[in-house]
Every structure is written in structure tokens, then in C-alpha cells.
Scaffold this motif. Structure first.
Motif, PDB file in Angstrom:
ATOM      1  N   THR A 282     -27.348  -2.160  -5.324  1.00  0.00           N
ATOM      2  CA  THR A 282     -26.725  -1.836  -6.606  1.00  0.00           C
ATOM      3  C   THR A 282     -25.756  -2.921  -7.030  1.00  0.00           C
ATOM      4  N   ARG A 283     -25.580  -3.892  -6.150  1.00  0.00           N
ATOM      5  CA  ARG A 283     -24.566  -4.919  -6.386  1.00  0.00           C
ATOM      6  C   ARG A 283     -24.801  -5.659  -7.705  1.00  0.00           C
TER       7      ARG A 283
ATOM      8  N   CYS B 112     -23.846  -3.791 -10.800  1.00  0.00           N
ATOM      9  CA  CYS B 112     -22.414  -3.546 -10.908  1.00  0.00           C
ATOM     10  C   CYS B 112     -21.673  -4.758 -11.424  1.00  0.00           C
TER      11      CYS B 112
ATOM     12  N   HIS C 277     -18.753   5.094  -2.010  1.00  0.00           N
ATOM     13  CA  HIS C 277     -18.660   5.116  -0.543  1.00  0.00           C
ATOM     14  C   HIS C 277     -18.190   3.797   0.043  1.00  0.00           C
ATOM     15  N   ARG C 278     -17.984   2.815  -0.814  1.00  0.00           N
ATOM     16  CA  ARG C 278     -17.590   1.505  -0.289  1.00  0.00           C
ATOM     17  C   ARG C 278     -16.112   1.464   0.059  1.00  0.00           C
ATOM     18  N   TYR C 279     -15.795   0.503   0.920  1.00  0.00           N
ATOM     19  CA  TYR C 279     -14.390   0.245   1.242  1.00  0.00           C
ATOM     20  C   TYR C 279     -13.927  -0.980   0.453  1.00  0.00           C
TER      21      TYR C 279
ATOM     22  N   PRO D 101      -3.127   5.372   9.235  1.00  0.00           N
ATOM     23  CA  PRO D 101      -4.527   4.927   9.320  1.00  0.00           C
ATOM     24  C   PRO D 101      -4.680   3.413   9.309  1.00  0.00           C
TER      25      PRO D 101
ATOM     26  N   THR E 200     -24.957   1.660  -0.568  1.00  0.00           N
ATOM     27  CA  THR E 200     -24.817   1.134  -1.922  1.00  0.00           C
ATOM     28  C   THR E 200     -25.509  -0.206  -2.092  1.00  0.00           C
TER      29      THR E 200
ATOM     30  N   GLN F 260     -14.301  -5.661  -9.237  1.00  0.00           N
ATOM     31  CA  GLN F 260     -14.478  -4.254  -8.854  1.00  0.00           C
ATOM     32  C   GLN F 260     -13.182  -3.687  -8.296  1.00  0.00           C
TER      33      GLN F 260
ATOM     34  N   ALA G 298     -21.399   2.523   4.636  1.00  0.00           N
ATOM     35  CA  ALA G 298     -20.954   2.431   3.244  1.00  0.00           C
ATOM     36  C   ALA G 298     -21.675   1.293   2.534  1.00  0.00           C
ATOM     37  N   GLU G 299     -21.877   0.213   3.284  1.00  0.00           N
ATOM     38  CA  GLU G 299     -22.557  -0.953   2.710  1.00  0.00           C
ATOM     39  C   GLU G 299     -24.010  -0.615   2.407  1.00  0.00           C
TER      40      GLU G 299
ATOM     41  N   GLN H 181       0.831  -1.203   0.000  1.00  0.00           N
ATOM     42  CA  GLN H 181       0.000   0.000   0.000  1.00  0.00           C
ATOM     43  C   GLN H 181       0.865   1.252   0.000  1.00  0.00           C
TER      44      GLN H 181
ATOM     45  N   TYR I 166     -18.249   1.457   8.167  1.00  0.00           N
ATOM     46  CA  TYR I 166     -18.291   0.411   7.143  1.00  0.00           C
ATOM     47  C   TYR I 166     -19.725   0.029   6.814  1.00  0.00           C
TER      48      TYR I 166
ATOM     49  N   GLN J 239     -21.847   3.754  -8.343  1.00  0.00           N
ATOM     50  CA  GLN J 239     -22.620   3.446  -7.137  1.00  0.00           C
ATOM     51  C   GLN J 239     -21.734   3.048  -5.959  1.00  0.00           C
ATOM     52  N   LEU J 240     -20.441   2.886  -6.204  1.00  0.00           N
ATOM     53  CA  LEU J 240     -19.594   2.271  -5.183  1.00  0.00           C
ATOM     54  C   LEU J 240     -18.656   3.255  -4.500  1.00  0.00           C
TER      55      LEU J 240
ATOM     56  N   VAL K  67      -1.432   6.717   4.730  1.00  0.00           N
ATOM     57  CA  VAL K  67      -1.552   5.284   4.451  1.00  0.00           C
ATOM     58  C   VAL K  67      -1.074   4.428   5.630  1.00  0.00           C
TER      59      VAL K  67
ATOM     60  N   PHE L 296      -5.972   1.141  -0.830  1.00  0.00           N
ATOM     61  CA  PHE L 296      -5.863   1.653   0.538  1.00  0.00           C
ATOM     62  C   PHE L 296      -7.090   1.175   1.314  1.00  0.00           C
ATOM     63  N   LYS L 297      -6.859   0.296   2.280  1.00  0.00           N
ATOM     64  CA  LYS L 297      -7.955  -0.367   2.971  1.00  0.00           C
ATOM     65  C   LYS L 297      -8.821   0.591   3.768  1.00  0.00           C
ATOM     66  N   ASN L 298      -8.190   1.641   4.264  1.00  0.00           N
ATOM     67  CA  ASN L 298      -8.914   2.538   5.151  1.00  0.00           C
ATOM     68  C   ASN L 298      -9.599   3.666   4.387  1.00  0.00           C
ATOM     69  N   MET L 299      -9.571   3.604   3.047  1.00  0.00           N
ATOM     70  CA  MET L 299     -10.198   4.673   2.270  1.00  0.00           C
ATOM     71  C   MET L 299     -11.314   4.100   1.410  1.00  0.00           C
TER      72      MET L 299
ATOM     73  N   HIS M  71     -12.721  -3.824   1.070  1.00  0.00           N
ATOM     74  CA  HIS M  71     -13.119  -5.171   1.466  1.00  0.00           C
ATOM     75  C   HIS M  71     -14.581  -5.458   1.192  1.00  0.00           C
ATOM     76  N   GLN M  72     -15.314  -4.438   0.752  1.00  0.00           N
ATOM     77  CA  GLN M  72     -16.727  -4.637   0.428  1.00  0.00           C
ATOM     78  C   GLN M  72     -16.938  -4.798  -1.076  1.00  0.00           C
TER      79      GLN M  72
END
Lengths: 272, 352
Positions: free
Chosen positions: A264-265, A268, B127-129, A171, A261, B137, A257-258, A150, A254, B124-125, A168, B86-89, B131-132
Motif C-alpha cells: 500500500t506504500r 499512500c 497497524h504500522r509503527y 513502554p 500494510t 506520513q 505491522a509491515e 513524547q 513490527y 492502510q497504515l 509512554v 509514540f514509538k511503541n504505539m 519508524h515504518q
């Protein structure tokens, strides 16, 4: 569960029960006692110096160990563990031998009118030493498992070393870092052995909260002792609450965020 | 030319990862570095990116020597095999990262990121992280992130390595379309010859840190520079024949073997699609039994067993397979339309 209740929760509850045994006024009176107030101040001061010092050392050491290969790496790893393997009392004696009047550096310090032992600098030194491993120990495994890809990605995107570290590296270890700081904080507040040796027990001057508790207890002033102890316990609970709150917050981010969205999966995955 | 390597060597201790490599990628090209794993492909990418420093030799990007230029200043886009998101973004912040550190204006960042998210079907994605997200994707986010700061060259390390076989095909087509759209000079690394053949306009074949051949897929396929390339690219048949009466023989296979003595062993190479198969045992001279038949998309691969037990691989279209009425277990005849003598077999003292 029952075990946890009996061995963890009941004793804690008992501290508070004892502290309020003789009512609010006695409790309050014990806390505003000038010597106790000074002990609270001193404990907070030492913690306020120790935790940032450990933070800097912990991050630097963990970063160096996890991301680089160098010659004295194994030695550094062993050194980080040293404070854990040495008894706090021995640590205290070590500092007395080093900085005390009859110690190696004592005469020189005395000549320059610097007092380390039986004063705040010595107590800060002892506390820092004892708490040294906490942050680094928490960070090393996390940083090692994250690897450096990363960070390399950040570099290829044009980020400077500092930007990479700030946006990076840091966080990605924040939970471990927080946990390390909380452990370090708790230990710095509660450290007894090493501090007891270097402090000299000067009431109102070099008494920290744990030393104060012991002294009050020895003086058969058990309600006051428990009142002060309840302050320590309260601080521990507060740090624990902060940690839990933080973890909870991360999970919620998290989840949000899930949710934002979800639904919409399907569309996509079709549009590869 | 967009990327040029001149006599680049990279050693890690005693091992040579890249050996005296010279190589040019032209502006706007889509080039594949193909080779077995451990062949030094990834190291070449990392050298160009500046994540490794060459032991000797020079690297040029757009005509400028970049040996002493740090990673940040090379203006390259790098897509890691693991994507290294970047996992945290969030997806949005991942893509915006390269622009933010370059101090783009807020509005410009937003426009660019939204443009890329639209092009990559990620609207649509945002806001996702990471790992989601699904594997496909994640890959799109990684490429979008690399392209966001408008790099001079795009470097991809095994871009399809972490995706399951089913969506690989779609991703290949998508990568070609993407390249047309952005027209950015692209160099990617793969160990899959089909992938390289299908996607790249030119292929460099790397083995043990050495460049064995560079050319268009057709050139590499039809005129392999050496046996390694031939075998790696075309799944070439290599059989060992014994020379008798000046002819190399194995069962009914007979080739002229000029320059070899009787009793020598020679190795002969030929391509599976140059093997003609007939269901009638008399049509061709060589006899065999079909041991297995594999479907490879529109092609069929047949494993033929010769009377001596030697194996030969044949390739034909599915239509031909059906037209000829072939099936596993059948006795067939075959002939080899075109072959190449590769040299003497080992343990033989014949001239090479």
C-alpha cells in the motif's frame, strides 16, 4: 566463535555433565536434600524481594536523573555506581559493622529483638545493595536518549502524569528495563561475597544456593555441588531464554505491522 | 478571540526569550509566527500550551485565563517539530491516545480515529509503527493525533521543518485545506517567510522575543513596520549612498536626501520587484552587469553588479525575463521605481 565455545559453553556443559555423572537418582537425591531445598527457597525469597526493590529504585532514580535537573544530580549518579566499585566482601563487612552485635545499630536492634546480621533481612539488604545499579544503569542512557518530547506530547493530549509514565515512559524503555531486571535477577541469585559475610553460613537457615554449592564442594560432595550448581545455571539459561524470546516477539510485532500494510506504500505516498 | 497573550515575558536565567508580548489570534484564524531561529517563536507556542510558565503576563484561551491551568486541562493540540510520535504505539493507537486518556467510549474512539485516518489518507497504515512511516506520513499522524480530541486551538512548531523541500509545497497546500476543513484556530511557527506568506491569513514577526509587526501577508509585505521586517519579509535591497550636493549617490543612482549634509552616508532600501531592468544600456540611467540569474518558481532573481562593485537584487517574472532577452553576463540599464531612506549609515554623524 571458537573462543565463545571454549570459554562460555564448555564449562557450562561440564557443570551439567558432572551433575548427572552418577545418574538421575543421585542428582534428584541431592536436590531434595532438605538443606538444599531450603537453600533454593531462600535464594528465591531473597531474589523475589530484591528484584522488585531494585525495580522501584532503578526506575525512580533513572527517571529523576534523565528527565530533571536538580542540585545533587551528579552525587546521585556517583552513588548509583558505588556498589559496583566496592568489593562485595567489603559490602558485607559494612553491613556487619552497621547492624552486627558490636556494630553501631546492633545494640538497639538487639534490644528490640530484631536480627539483621546472620539472618534473612541482612542477606536481603546486602543483595539489594550489590544489585542496586543494574536497573538504573540500563535505564538512564535509554531515557536520556529518548528525551522528554513524547511525554510532553502525552501531556498536551490530556494524559495525567501517571498515565504518561505508564503508557509512554515505561513502554519506551521496556527492553532496557527487562535487561536490567534479568541482570539484577542473575546477580541476586548468584551473589556470593556480600551474602557470605552477612549470612553466618547456618545450614538449612541462611544458606543460599551459591553458599550451598561452596559448602557441598568443601565437603567433597562434588556431585551434589554440581547438581545444585546446575540448578543455578539452569535459572540463568531460563532468564536468558525469556529475554531472547521477548526481543524476538518485539521484532515479530513490527514485522507483522509491515506485512499487513505492504503493497500500500505507493498509493499512500501519492496522497499527501 | 481564541488565543490572547497580554504582556507576556519569559526569562530563562539571564536571557529573555519572550519580551513583553501581546498578541491575539481570532477564532478560526490561521496565523503564522515568523522569525529567525532563536527569536522566541517556539517558546511562545510552549507558553500557550502550558509546557512553560510565563515569568510575567497573562495567557488566555477562549477568554479564560489559563496561567494556572496545567497542560492537560488547556485542551490544545500541539504538533512538535520532531512530531514526537509514540514509538511503541501503532498509528491507530497514537491517534487514539488523546481519546483513551480522556475516557472516551470504545466505539466513539474507533469512529473518531477511523474518520481521521480516512481524512488524512492513513487508512492502510493503522497497524504500522512510526519508524515504518515516511516523513510526510509521520507528520500527518502527528496532526491527526493532535486534532483527535477536538482541541480549541492547534499549535504547530515548524510543521514543515523536518520534511524535504520537494513535498513541502504540497504540504503547505494541504495544511490550508486542512484548516478549512476543521476550521480550528491554528497558530504555527516558521522561519520561512514564503511559507508564512503563502499559508497564513495573518503573520506575526518575532525577533529577539519581541513582536515587530502583526498583519496580513499583504500588509506586512507592503508596509513593513521597520527595517528588520522589511529585510526579513521581502529580501530587501539595502545600499549605502554618499550625499553630494544634497543628493545621495552611488554610481548613477541618485536620490534626493533632504536633511542630510554633504559627505554623510545614508542607507536606502528598495524592493527587488521595484527594480526595472532593460537590455538596452541607454533606456535607464543606471548601468550594471547581470552576474547571476536564479529561477524561483515563476519568478526570476537577478544579481546586478554596479560599476563600483555594489550589488543590487532585482526580481521579475519569467515571462518578462524571456521577453526582454536577458541573460547572465549582459550589460543592462536599470532604475529603481520606489525607495525608502532608512537612515544614516553607521560611523556617520548625520541625523537619523
Amino acid at each position: 566463535m571458537l573462543f565463545a565455545l571454549v570459554f562460555l559453553f564448555l564449562p557450562l556443559l561440564n557443570v551439567f555433565a558432572k551433575a548427572f555423572e552418577k545418574g538421575w537418582t543421585v542428582f534428584y537425591g541431592a536436590l531434595v536434600d532438605p538443606d538444599t531445598a531450603s537453600a533454593i527457597r531462600l535464594s528465591l525469597t531473597i531474589t523475589a524481594i530484591t528484584v522488585p526493590l531494585n525495580l522501584i529504585f532503578g526506575i525512580t532514580a533513572a527517571w529523576a536523573i534523565a528527565k530533571f535537573e536538580f542540585r545533587w544530580k551528579t552525587l546521585l549518579v556517583a552513588l548509583i555506581d558505588l556498589p559496583f566499585s566496592v568489593s562485595p566482601v567489603v559490602t558485607g563487612l559494612m553491613f556487619v559493622l552497621l547492624f552486627g552485635l558490636r556494630g553501631y545499630l546492633g545494640p538497639w536492634l538487639d534490644a528490640h529483638n530484631i536480627q539483621v546480621i546472620y539472618a534473612v533481612p541482612g542477606m536481603v539488604l546486602a543483595t539489594t545493595f550489590v544489585t542496586l545499579p543494574f536497573v538504573a544503569r540500563e535505564l538512564i542512557p535509554v531515557m536520556q536518549s529518548t528525551g522528554s518530547e513524547q511525554e510532553q506530547a502525552a501531556l498536551t493530549l490530556g494524559a495525567s502524569g501517571w498515565q504518561t509514565f505508564w503508557h509512554v515512559t515505561l513502554p519506551s524503555v521496556k527492553l532496557a528495563l527487562l535487561y536490567g531486571v534479568i541482570l539484577c535477577n542473575a546477580r541476586a541469585l548468584g551473589e556470593f561475597g556480600a551474602v557470605s559475610v552477612v549470612s553466618g553460613h547456618i545450614t538449612g537457615l541462611t544458606d543460599t544456593l551459591p553458599l550451598r554449592v561452596e559448602k557441598l564442594y568443601q565437603e567433597y560432595n562434588s556431585t551434589a555441588a554440581f547438581a545444585v550448581a546446575s540448578i543455578l545455571a539452569l535459572l540463568a539459561l531460563v532468564t536468558l531464554a525469556i529475554k531472547t524470546g521477548f526481543e524476538w516477539h518485539t521484532q515479530r510485532v513490527y514485522a507483522r505491522a509491515e506485512r499487513a500494510t505492504s503493497g500500500t506504500r505507493v498509493t499512500c505516498s501519492k496522497s499527501i | 478571540m481564541s488565543i490572547a497573550l497580554k504582556n507576556v515575558t519569559k526569562r530563562f536565567g539571564d536571557t529573555i526569550a519572550v519580551n513583553d508580548l501581546s498578541f491575539v489570534v481570532n477564532e478560526g484564524e490561521l496565523v503564522a509566527l515568523l522569525g529567525p531561529s532563536g527569536g522566541g517563536k517556539t517558546t511562545v507556542l510552549r507558553l500557550i500550551a502550558g509546557l512553560e510558565t510565563p515569568t510575567s503576563g497573562d495567557i488566555f484561551i477562549r477568554g479564560h485565563r489559563v496561567n494556572d491551568l496545567p497542560v492537560q486541562k488547556r485542551n490544545i493540540g500541539f504538533v512538535f517539530q520532531s512530531y514526537a510520535l509514540f514509538k511503541n504505539m501503532t498509528v491507530y493507537r497514537n491517534i487514539a491516545f488523546g481519546l483513551r486518556v480522556k475516557k472516551w467510549k470504545r466505539r466513539a474512539v474507533k469512529e473518531r480515529v477511523e474518520e481521521l485516518m480516512h481524512l488524512f489518507g492513513l487508512e492502510q497504515l493503522g497497524h504500522r509503527y512510526p519508524h515504518q512511516l515516511s516523513g510526510g506520513q509521520r507528520q500527518r499522524v502527528a496532526i491527526a493525533r493532535a486534532l483527535a480530541p477536538k482541541p480549541d486551538v492547534l499549535l504547530l512548531d515548524e510543521p514543515f521543518g523536518a520534511v524535504d523541500a520537494k513535498i513541502r509545497q504540497e504540504l503547505r497546500e494541504w495544511l490550508v485545506r486542512l484548516h478549512h476543513q476543521f476550521n480550528v484556530t491554528t497558530l504555527f511557527v516558521t522561519h520561512d517567510q514564503e511559507e508564512a506568506m503563502e499559508v497564513a491569513s495573518r503573520i506575526g514577526i518575532l525577533n529577539c522575543g519581541r513582536l515587530e509587526q502583526v498583519g496580513s501577508p499583504q500588509e506586512v509585505y507592503e508596509q513593513p513596520a521597520n527595517e528588520f521586517v522589511a529585510r526579513f519579509i521581502g529580501v530587501m535591497n539595502v545600499i549605502e549612498l554618499e550625499v553630494r550636493n544634497g543628493m545621495a549617490c552611488l554610481d548613477q543612482i541618485v536620490f534626493p536626501a533632504p536633511g542630510y549634509k554633504d559627505g554623510d552616508k545614508v542607507r536606502v532600501g528598495f524592493r527587488p520587484y521595484n527594480v526595472r531592468v532593460s537590455p538596452s544600456p541607454d533606456e535607464y540611467r543606471c548601468q550594471a552587469v547581470i552576474r547571476h540569474a536564479y529561477f524561483l518558481g515563476i519568478m526570476m532573481r537577478l544579481d546586478l553588479e554596479l560599476p563600483s562593485g555594489a550589488r543590487v537584487c532585482a526580481r521579475l517574472t519569467k515571462e518578462d525575463y524571456k521577453r526582454l532577452g536577458l541573460a547572465p553576463g549582459m550589460r543592462v540599464s536599470f532604475q529603481i521605481a520606489e525607495h525608502k531612506i532608512l537612515g544614516a549609515a553607521e560611523n556617520s554623524n548625520a541625523p537619523a
